[in-house]
Design a protein around this motif. Structure first.
Motif, PDB file in Angstrom:
ATOM      1  N   SER A 137       0.819  -1.208   0.000  1.00  0.00           N
ATOM      2  CA  SER A 137       0.000   0.000   0.000  1.00  0.00           C
ATOM      3  C   SER A 137       0.854   1.260   0.000  1.00  0.00           C
ATOM      4  CB  SER A 137      -0.932   0.002   1.205  1.00  0.00           C
ATOM      5  OG  SER A 137      -0.169  -0.026   2.393  1.00  0.00           O
ATOM      6  N   ASP A 138       2.103   1.141   0.433  1.00  0.00           N
ATOM      7  CA  ASP A 138       2.969   2.318   0.502  1.00  0.00           C
ATOM      8  C   ASP A 138       3.960   2.338  -0.655  1.00  0.00           C
ATOM      9  OD1 ASP A 138       1.818   3.261   2.803  1.00  0.00           O
ATOM     10  OD2 ASP A 138       3.165   2.107   4.099  1.00  0.00           O
ATOM     11  N   LYS A 139       3.595   1.760  -1.799  1.00  0.00           N
ATOM     12  CA  LYS A 139       4.563   1.613  -2.877  1.00  0.00           C
ATOM     13  C   LYS A 139       5.088   2.962  -3.374  1.00  0.00           C
ATOM     14  CE  LYS A 139       0.900   1.025  -6.280  1.00  0.00           C
ATOM     15  NZ  LYS A 139       0.243   0.050  -7.102  1.00  0.00           N
ATOM     16  N   ARG A 140       4.271   4.010  -3.303  1.00  0.00           N
ATOM     17  CA  ARG A 140       4.769   5.309  -3.772  1.00  0.00           C
ATOM     18  C   ARG A 140       5.875   5.829  -2.867  1.00  0.00           C
ATOM     19  NH1 ARG A 140      -0.320   8.917  -4.273  1.00  0.00           N
ATOM     20  NH2 ARG A 140      -0.883   7.667  -2.481  1.00  0.00           N
ATOM     21  N   ALA A 141       5.767   5.552  -1.575  1.00  0.00           N
ATOM     22  CA  ALA A 141       6.823   5.979  -0.656  1.00  0.00           C
ATOM     23  C   ALA A 141       8.109   5.243  -0.966  1.00  0.00           C
ATOM     24  CB  ALA A 141       6.408   5.719   0.786  1.00  0.00           C
ATOM     25  N   VAL A 190       7.828  17.166   8.402  1.00  0.00           N
ATOM     26  CA  VAL A 190       6.596  16.412   8.175  1.00  0.00           C
ATOM     27  C   VAL A 190       6.785  15.606   6.906  1.00  0.00           C
ATOM     28  CG1 VAL A 190       4.108  16.503   7.803  1.00  0.00           C
ATOM     29  CG2 VAL A 190       5.194  18.183   9.312  1.00  0.00           C
ATOM     30  N   PHE A 191       6.670  14.287   7.047  1.00  0.00           N
ATOM     31  CA  PHE A 191       6.859  13.394   5.912  1.00  0.00           C
ATOM     32  C   PHE A 191       5.546  12.706   5.585  1.00  0.00           C
ATOM     33  CE2 PHE A 191       8.370   9.624   3.639  1.00  0.00           C
ATOM     34  CZ  PHE A 191       9.328  10.190   2.795  1.00  0.00           C
ATOM     35  N   ASP A 192       5.216  12.666   4.301  1.00  0.00           N
ATOM     36  CA  ASP A 192       3.994  12.018   3.833  1.00  0.00           C
ATOM     37  C   ASP A 192       4.367  10.641   3.285  1.00  0.00           C
ATOM     38  OD1 ASP A 192       1.698  11.166   2.609  1.00  0.00           O
ATOM     39  OD2 ASP A 192       1.375  12.982   1.418  1.00  0.00           O
ATOM     40  N   TRP A 193       4.049   9.586   4.047  1.00  0.00           N
ATOM     41  CA  TRP A 193       4.408   8.232   3.628  1.00  0.00           C
ATOM     42  C   TRP A 193       3.582   7.759   2.442  1.00  0.00           C
ATOM     43  CZ3 TRP A 193       8.742   5.950   4.659  1.00  0.00           C
ATOM     44  CH2 TRP A 193       9.427   6.288   5.834  1.00  0.00           C
ATOM     45  N   ALA A 194       2.392   8.329   2.253  1.00  0.00           N
ATOM     46  CA  ALA A 194       1.567   7.934   1.108  1.00  0.00           C
ATOM     47  C   ALA A 194       2.173   8.436  -0.197  1.00  0.00           C
ATOM     48  CB  ALA A 194       0.156   8.474   1.279  1.00  0.00           C
ATOM     49  N   ASP A 195       2.859   9.560  -0.125  1.00  0.00           N
ATOM     50  CA  ASP A 195       3.427  10.178  -1.325  1.00  0.00           C
ATOM     51  C   ASP A 195       4.937   9.995  -1.401  1.00  0.00           C
ATOM     52  OD1 ASP A 195       3.212  11.726  -3.657  1.00  0.00           O
ATOM     53  OD2 ASP A 195       3.865  13.511  -2.582  1.00  0.00           O
ATOM     54  N   PRO A 203      -2.211  14.326  10.727  1.00  0.00           N
ATOM     55  CA  PRO A 203      -2.434  13.145  11.565  1.00  0.00           C
ATOM     56  C   PRO A 203      -1.776  11.878  11.014  1.00  0.00           C
ATOM     57  CG  PRO A 203      -4.448  13.735  10.399  1.00  0.00           C
ATOM     58  CD  PRO A 203      -3.445  14.793  10.086  1.00  0.00           C
ATOM     59  N   GLU A 204      -1.373  11.033  11.935  1.00  0.00           N
ATOM     60  CA  GLU A 204      -0.711   9.770  11.591  1.00  0.00           C
ATOM     61  C   GLU A 204      -1.640   8.865  10.780  1.00  0.00           C
ATOM     62  OE1 GLU A 204       1.642   6.148  13.882  1.00  0.00           O
ATOM     63  OE2 GLU A 204       0.781   7.791  15.040  1.00  0.00           O
ATOM     64  N   GLU A 205      -2.954   8.900  11.059  1.00  0.00           N
ATOM     65  CA  GLU A 205      -3.917   8.068  10.339  1.00  0.00           C
ATOM     66  C   GLU A 205      -3.919   8.361   8.843  1.00  0.00           C
ATOM     67  OE1 GLU A 205      -5.850  10.461  12.913  1.00  0.00           O
ATOM     68  OE2 GLU A 205      -4.209   9.381  13.870  1.00  0.00           O
ATOM     69  N   GLU A 206      -3.519   9.568   8.487  1.00  0.00           N
ATOM     70  CA  GLU A 206      -3.464   9.945   7.066  1.00  0.00           C
ATOM     71  C   GLU A 206      -2.059   9.745   6.492  1.00  0.00           C
ATOM     72  OE1 GLU A 206      -5.221  13.798   6.407  1.00  0.00           O
ATOM     73  OE2 GLU A 206      -6.888  13.327   7.762  1.00  0.00           O
ATOM     74  N   LYS A 207      -1.273   8.928   7.190  1.00  0.00           N
ATOM     75  CA  LYS A 207       0.074   8.517   6.761  1.00  0.00           C
ATOM     76  C   LYS A 207       1.103   9.648   6.790  1.00  0.00           C
ATOM     77  CE  LYS A 207      -1.262   4.454   4.266  1.00  0.00           C
ATOM     78  NZ  LYS A 207      -0.592   3.323   4.785  1.00  0.00           N
ATOM     79  N   TYR A 208       0.914  10.600   7.690  1.00  0.00           N
ATOM     80  CA  TYR A 208       1.921  11.635   7.910  1.00  0.00           C
ATOM     81  C   TYR A 208       2.772  11.246   9.110  1.00  0.00           C
ATOM     82  CZ  TYR A 208      -0.751  14.697   4.812  1.00  0.00           C
ATOM     83  OH  TYR A 208      -1.400  15.235   3.735  1.00  0.00           O
ATOM     84  N   GLU A 209       4.011  11.677   9.089  1.00  0.00           N
ATOM     85  CA  GLU A 209       4.877  11.505  10.250  1.00  0.00           C
ATOM     86  C   GLU A 209       5.507  12.848  10.572  1.00  0.00           C
ATOM     87  OE1 GLU A 209       8.487   8.686  11.940  1.00  0.00           O
ATOM     88  OE2 GLU A 209       7.628   8.276   9.968  1.00  0.00           O
TER      89      GLU A 209
END
Length: 200
Positions: free
Chosen positions: A11-15, A45-50, A78-84
């Motif tokens: 699911s995190d292939k873009r990251a 702030v890192f976006d794991w989805a992107d 928020p972490e739920e939206e794949k941010y760190e």
């Protein structure tokens, strides 16, 4: 190839497919120049989805204010939206590439896959020899029976390799491969040291 397919299906292939963006570090370093050499608090702030940084910002060196800023960013991303959200204290932001290398693209994944390939090649090379042959090699290597330092076959068999049920066949196999020299006494061939090390 199997590992790359698994990564591609994740699911995190873009990251994992992100690029190493060295311009980010250059930009952060330029921003830091005004207070170079002093300890700065940074929020990243890192976006794991992107697979990219959303922002990086110098915040107050005052502990309470830095924590307040951190909490604000955590609510906003928020972490739920794949941010760190990460709070980092450093006097040289360029070191973030080493201390937080997992944010800087897939080069590390590629290296890991290459190391796995090398390990698999090494294991397949080891499997060319039966277990008994590898135990004989390891015993002789540990006891430094190389070149002129020899051991009698009976001593090797009855004292050091008592539990090698295939001793005769394994020893014959090692002679055929040229890893062991001599009929009795025997020793490891110094010229084949690299091969011997790869087997054990």
């Amino acid at each position: 190839m199997g590992a790359e397919e698994i990564i591609g299906r994740s699911s995190d292939k873009r990251a994992l497919g992100g690029h190493v963006n060295y311009d980010i570090v250059k930009t952060m370093s330029a921003k830091e120049e005004q207070s170079y050499g002093q300890l700065n608090n940074w929020i990243l702030v890192f976006d794991w989805a992107d697979g990219n940084f959303v922002l990086w910002d110098i915040v107050s060196r005052e502990a309470n204010e830095a924590v307040e800023a951190y909490s604000r960013y955590e609510r906003e991303f928020p972490e739920e939206e794949k941010y760190e959200v990460v709070l980092i204290g450093t006097s040289n932001i360029a070191t973030v590439q080493q201390t937080h290398s997992h944010y800087f693209g897939i080069e590390h994944h590629v290296e890991a896959l290459q190391q796995m390939d090398e390990s698999i090649i090494g294991l397949s090379h080891r499997n060319e020899l039966d277990v008994g042959s590898r135990r004989i090699l390891l015993t002789m290597k540990r006891r430094s029976y190389w070149g002129k330092n020899t051991i009698n076959v009976a001593t090797l068999k009855n004292h050091f390799c008592r539990n090698v049920g295939t001793f005769e066949d394994s020893l014959s196999n090692l002679r055929t491969r040229g890893l062991i020299i001599g009929s009795d006494p025997v020793s490891l061939d110094v010229k084949r040291a690299q091969d011997i090390n790869s087997y054990v």
